[in-house]
Design a protein around this motif. Structure first.
Motif, PDB file in Angstrom:
ATOM      1  N   LYS A  36       0.833  -1.196   0.000  1.00 64.06           N
ATOM      2  CA  LYS A  36       0.000   0.000   0.000  1.00 64.06           C
ATOM      3  C   LYS A  36       0.869   1.248   0.000  1.00 64.06           C
ATOM      4  O   LYS A  36       1.836   1.343   0.733  1.00 64.06           O
ATOM      5  N   GLN A  37       0.517   2.206  -0.858  1.00 64.41           N
ATOM      6  CA  GLN A  37       1.256   3.455  -0.874  1.00 64.41           C
ATOM      7  C   GLN A  37       0.818   4.344   0.277  1.00 64.41           C
ATOM      8  O   GLN A  37      -0.259   4.191   0.835  1.00 64.41           O
ATOM      9  N   ALA A  38       1.681   5.275   0.644  1.00 65.49           N
ATOM     10  CA  ALA A  38       1.404   6.163   1.757  1.00 65.49           C
ATOM     11  C   ALA A  38       0.474   7.293   1.324  1.00 65.49           C
ATOM     12  O   ALA A  38       0.017   7.347   0.183  1.00 65.49           O
ATOM     13  N   GLN A  39       0.215   8.195   2.251  1.00 66.46           N
ATOM     14  CA  GLN A  39      -0.605   9.354   1.943  1.00 66.46           C
ATOM     15  C   GLN A  39       0.041  10.184   0.846  1.00 66.46           C
ATOM     16  O   GLN A  39       1.252  10.359   0.796  1.00 66.46           O
ATOM     17  N   GLU A  40      -0.782  10.706  -0.068  1.00 63.85           N
ATOM     18  CA  GLU A  40      -0.266  11.545  -1.137  1.00 63.85           C
ATOM     19  C   GLU A  40       0.212  12.880  -0.572  1.00 63.85           C
ATOM     20  O   GLU A  40      -0.477  13.502   0.236  1.00 63.85           O
ATOM     21  N   GLY A  41       1.397  13.320  -1.025  1.00 66.89           N
ATOM     22  CA  GLY A  41       1.891  14.623  -0.626  1.00 66.89           C
ATOM     23  C   GLY A  41       1.305  15.721  -1.505  1.00 66.89           C
ATOM     24  O   GLY A  41       0.775  15.460  -2.596  1.00 66.89           O
ATOM     25  N   ASN A  42       1.413  16.968  -1.051  1.00 64.23           N
ATOM     26  CA  ASN A  42       0.910  18.121  -1.790  1.00 64.23           C
ATOM     27  C   ASN A  42       1.844  19.308  -1.585  1.00 64.23           C
ATOM     28  O   ASN A  42       2.607  19.369  -0.613  1.00 64.23           O
ATOM     29  N   ALA A  57      13.456   5.709   1.116  1.00 56.83           N
ATOM     30  CA  ALA A  57      12.592   5.661  -0.069  1.00 56.83           C
ATOM     31  C   ALA A  57      12.277   4.213  -0.403  1.00 56.83           C
ATOM     32  O   ALA A  57      13.178   3.371  -0.453  1.00 56.83           O
ATOM     33  N   THR A  58      10.981   3.921  -0.642  1.00 59.10           N
ATOM     34  CA  THR A  58      10.549   2.563  -0.980  1.00 59.10           C
ATOM     35  C   THR A  58       9.708   2.602  -2.245  1.00 59.10           C
ATOM     36  O   THR A  58       8.711   3.329  -2.317  1.00 59.10           O
ATOM     37  N   HIS A  59      10.111   1.818  -3.248  1.00 55.10           N
ATOM     38  CA  HIS A  59       9.350   1.720  -4.494  1.00 55.10           C
ATOM     39  C   HIS A  59       8.117   0.854  -4.240  1.00 55.10           C
ATOM     40  O   HIS A  59       8.228  -0.309  -3.861  1.00 55.10           O
ATOM     41  N   VAL A  60       6.933   1.439  -4.435  1.00 52.05           N
ATOM     42  CA  VAL A  60       5.690   0.778  -4.035  1.00 52.05           C
ATOM     43  C   VAL A  60       5.485  -0.532  -4.788  1.00 52.05           C
ATOM     44  O   VAL A  60       5.075  -1.539  -4.210  1.00 52.05           O
ATOM     45  N   GLU A  61       5.767  -0.573  -6.066  1.00 52.18           N
ATOM     46  CA  GLU A  61       5.487  -1.766  -6.871  1.00 52.18           C
ATOM     47  C   GLU A  61       6.399  -2.932  -6.544  1.00 52.18           C
ATOM     48  O   GLU A  61       5.953  -4.083  -6.454  1.00 52.18           O
ATOM     49  N   THR A  62       7.698  -2.665  -6.350  1.00 51.76           N
ATOM     50  CA  THR A  62       8.654  -3.748  -6.135  1.00 51.76           C
ATOM     51  C   THR A  62       9.007  -3.971  -4.670  1.00 51.76           C
ATOM     52  O   THR A  62       9.527  -5.024  -4.317  1.00 51.76           O
ATOM     53  N   LYS A 109      13.693   3.892 -10.824  1.00 50.10           N
ATOM     54  CA  LYS A 109      12.470   3.242 -11.301  1.00 50.10           C
ATOM     55  C   LYS A 109      11.333   4.247 -11.318  1.00 50.10           C
ATOM     56  O   LYS A 109      11.192   5.038 -10.395  1.00 50.10           O
ATOM     57  N   ARG A 110      10.531   4.187 -12.363  1.00 49.89           N
ATOM     58  CA  ARG A 110       9.377   5.060 -12.450  1.00 49.89           C
ATOM     59  C   ARG A 110       8.261   4.517 -11.571  1.00 49.89           C
ATOM     60  O   ARG A 110       8.270   3.350 -11.162  1.00 49.89           O
ATOM     61  N   GLY A 111       7.280   5.381 -11.268  1.00 50.89           N
ATOM     62  CA  GLY A 111       6.131   4.950 -10.478  1.00 50.89           C
ATOM     63  C   GLY A 111       6.085   5.610  -9.110  1.00 50.89           C
ATOM     64  O   GLY A 111       6.768   6.599  -8.841  1.00 50.89           O
ATOM     65  N   LYS A 112       5.285   5.027  -8.223  1.00 51.10           N
ATOM     66  CA  LYS A 112       5.092   5.575  -6.881  1.00 51.10           C
ATOM     67  C   LYS A 112       6.232   5.165  -5.950  1.00 51.10           C
ATOM     68  O   LYS A 112       6.634   4.004  -5.920  1.00 51.10           O
ATOM     69  N   TRP A 113       6.715   6.155  -5.184  1.00 53.36           N
ATOM     70  CA  TRP A 113       7.719   5.919  -4.147  1.00 53.36           C
ATOM     71  C   TRP A 113       7.208   6.490  -2.831  1.00 53.36           C
ATOM     72  O   TRP A 113       6.684   7.605  -2.801  1.00 53.36           O
ATOM     73  N   ASN A 114       7.353   5.731  -1.761  1.00 55.24           N
ATOM     74  CA  ASN A 114       7.045   6.230  -0.421  1.00 55.24           C
ATOM     75  C   ASN A 114       8.309   6.818   0.193  1.00 55.24           C
ATOM     76  O   ASN A 114       9.330   6.140   0.283  1.00 55.24           O
ATOM     77  N   LEU A 115       8.233   8.082   0.618  1.00 52.79           N
ATOM     78  CA  LEU A 115       9.345   8.707   1.337  1.00 52.79           C
ATOM     79  C   LEU A 115       9.004   8.738   2.820  1.00 52.79           C
ATOM     80  O   LEU A 115       7.959   9.262   3.207  1.00 52.79           O
ATOM     81  N   ILE A 131       5.460  10.113  -3.525  1.00 51.06           N
ATOM     82  CA  ILE A 131       5.755  10.951  -4.684  1.00 51.06           C
ATOM     83  C   ILE A 131       5.625  10.096  -5.937  1.00 51.06           C
ATOM     84  O   ILE A 131       5.709   8.859  -5.877  1.00 51.06           O
ATOM     85  N   ASN A 132       5.402  10.736  -7.070  1.00 52.59           N
ATOM     86  CA  ASN A 132       5.317  10.033  -8.345  1.00 52.59           C
ATOM     87  C   ASN A 132       6.558  10.350  -9.166  1.00 52.59           C
ATOM     88  O   ASN A 132       6.842  11.512  -9.471  1.00 52.59           O
ATOM     89  N   VAL A 133       7.326   9.323  -9.514  1.00 53.94           N
ATOM     90  CA  VAL A 133       8.547   9.496 -10.297  1.00 53.94           C
ATOM     91  C   VAL A 133       8.244   9.144 -11.754  1.00 53.94           C
ATOM     92  O   VAL A 133       7.828   8.025 -12.057  1.00 53.94           O
ATOM     93  N   LYS A 134       8.454  10.101 -12.631  1.00 49.50           N
ATOM     94  CA  LYS A 134       8.163   9.908 -14.055  1.00 49.50           C
ATOM     95  C   LYS A 134       9.304   9.186 -14.769  1.00 49.50           C
ATOM     96  O   LYS A 134      10.406   9.045 -14.239  1.00 49.50           O
TER      97      LYS A 134
END
Length: 323
Positions: A84-90, A153-158, A190-196, A215-218
């Protein structure tokens, strides 16, 4: 005749008068013998035994499934897989005690918990040339008892995790209770969602998790050969017009203007050239000099292209216009 031996009994029977059976009698006797031979006694099925055998059979079937499931769970625990990804930052402004706002367009995180001065977008392989230092701001009542900060930093998918930086904690700044200058020592691969996740600690070994956001890494920037980069993510490259785009070139004694050359690989005679003008220079920590160029360009349709500057190029795929 019960006192006779087996041999004596056979001799007595041999002296009995012999009688030949009729065909009907012979048939009836054979039928009687046949029926007696095929008749089977009734069996009582033991229900408890059948239930036990069924249970064993089911266990044999599901045992491999249970084994593989446990192996996968164990692997996930060892690799730190994130489900599960963390809360979205803003983005939000930091506010001084006198009400003055700061960094409304660059401070990113969770208000009254944790934030950092972030780039406009996070991009794979983007390793800042001039500086990797960023400011992290934290809120909390007991932060004075901690001396340092680490950023995980943790890559959500992997589920791959790594420490991307750290620094010494200092007093509050811009309305926060503490802040730290953090050296981001790695780039995202790696692209995608990362939890900081932000973790403070002290010299006695005590640690505390302050907060975590996503955060979203493009996808990586468009490469223009070995020394130049078009600062547009590959996933944002569509058939359309681009204004005020930037090209970063590594090298010395560079010209005031460069040309971005775009060649349609499906139609090699379809060549477009766009002028980019020099804007700024900078020097990276390892001594490399970098120049930034700015210009406009247009891509007429999607497909396979070659993008290049100063005699060097790279293959690029252009997507269809976004809605």
């Amino acid at each position: 005749m019960s006192h006779l031996s087996d041999k004596g009994l056979l001799e007595v029977l041999a002296d009995f008068p012999k009688h030949e059976l009729t065909t009907i009698q012979r048939t009836e006797m054979l039928k009687t013998i046949s029926d007696a031979g095929v008749r089977k006694p009734k069996r009582h099925f033991p229900l408890q035994r059948i239930a036990a055998l069924a249970a064993v059979f089911i266990l044999i079937l599901i045992a491999p499934i249970l084994y593989l499931t446990n192996k996968m769970e164990d692997k996930n625990q060892r690799t730190g897989t994130v489900i599960k990804q963390a809360q979205e930052g803003n983005y939000f402004a930091l506010v001084d005690k006198d009400g003055t706002p700061h960094y409304a367009d660059s401070n990113f995180g969770i208000p009254n918990k944790v934030s950092l001065l972030a780039p406009k977008e996070w991009v794979v392989w983007d390793n800042p040339r001039s500086s990797r230092i960023t400011q992290v701001f934290l809120w909390g009542k007991d932060l004075k008892s901690y001396q340092y900060l680490n950023v995980e930093a943790t890559h959500v998918e992997t589920g791959i995790s790594t420490t991307i930086g750290g620094g010494q904690l200092s007093g509050g700044l811009y309305g926060s209770d503490a802040h730290a200058s953090v050296d981001l020592r790695i780039f995202f691969d790696k692209r995608g969602k990362w939890n900081l996740e932000f973790i403070v600690g002290n010299t006695s070994g005590k640690q505390k998790k302050i907060g975590k956001f996503t955060i979203n890494v493009k996808d990586h920037y468009v490469l223009l050969g070995g020394n130049a980069t078009l600062l547009i993510s590959q996933e944002d490259l569509y058939a359309k017009s681009y204004q005020d785009a930037y090209i970063e070139v590594v090298g010395e004694n560079l010209p005031e203007e460069i040309e971005l050359e775009i060649i349609n690989e499906d139609e090699p005679t379809d060549i477009s050239k766009f002028t980019f003008r020099h804007q700024t220079d900078s020097t990276s920590e390892d001594g490399r000099k970098t120049s930034m160029y700015k210009g406009d360009f247009r891509i007429e349709k999607s497909g396979k292209y070659s993008f290049g500057v100063m005699g060097d190029s790279n293959f690029v795929r252009v997507g269809k216009p976004s809605d």
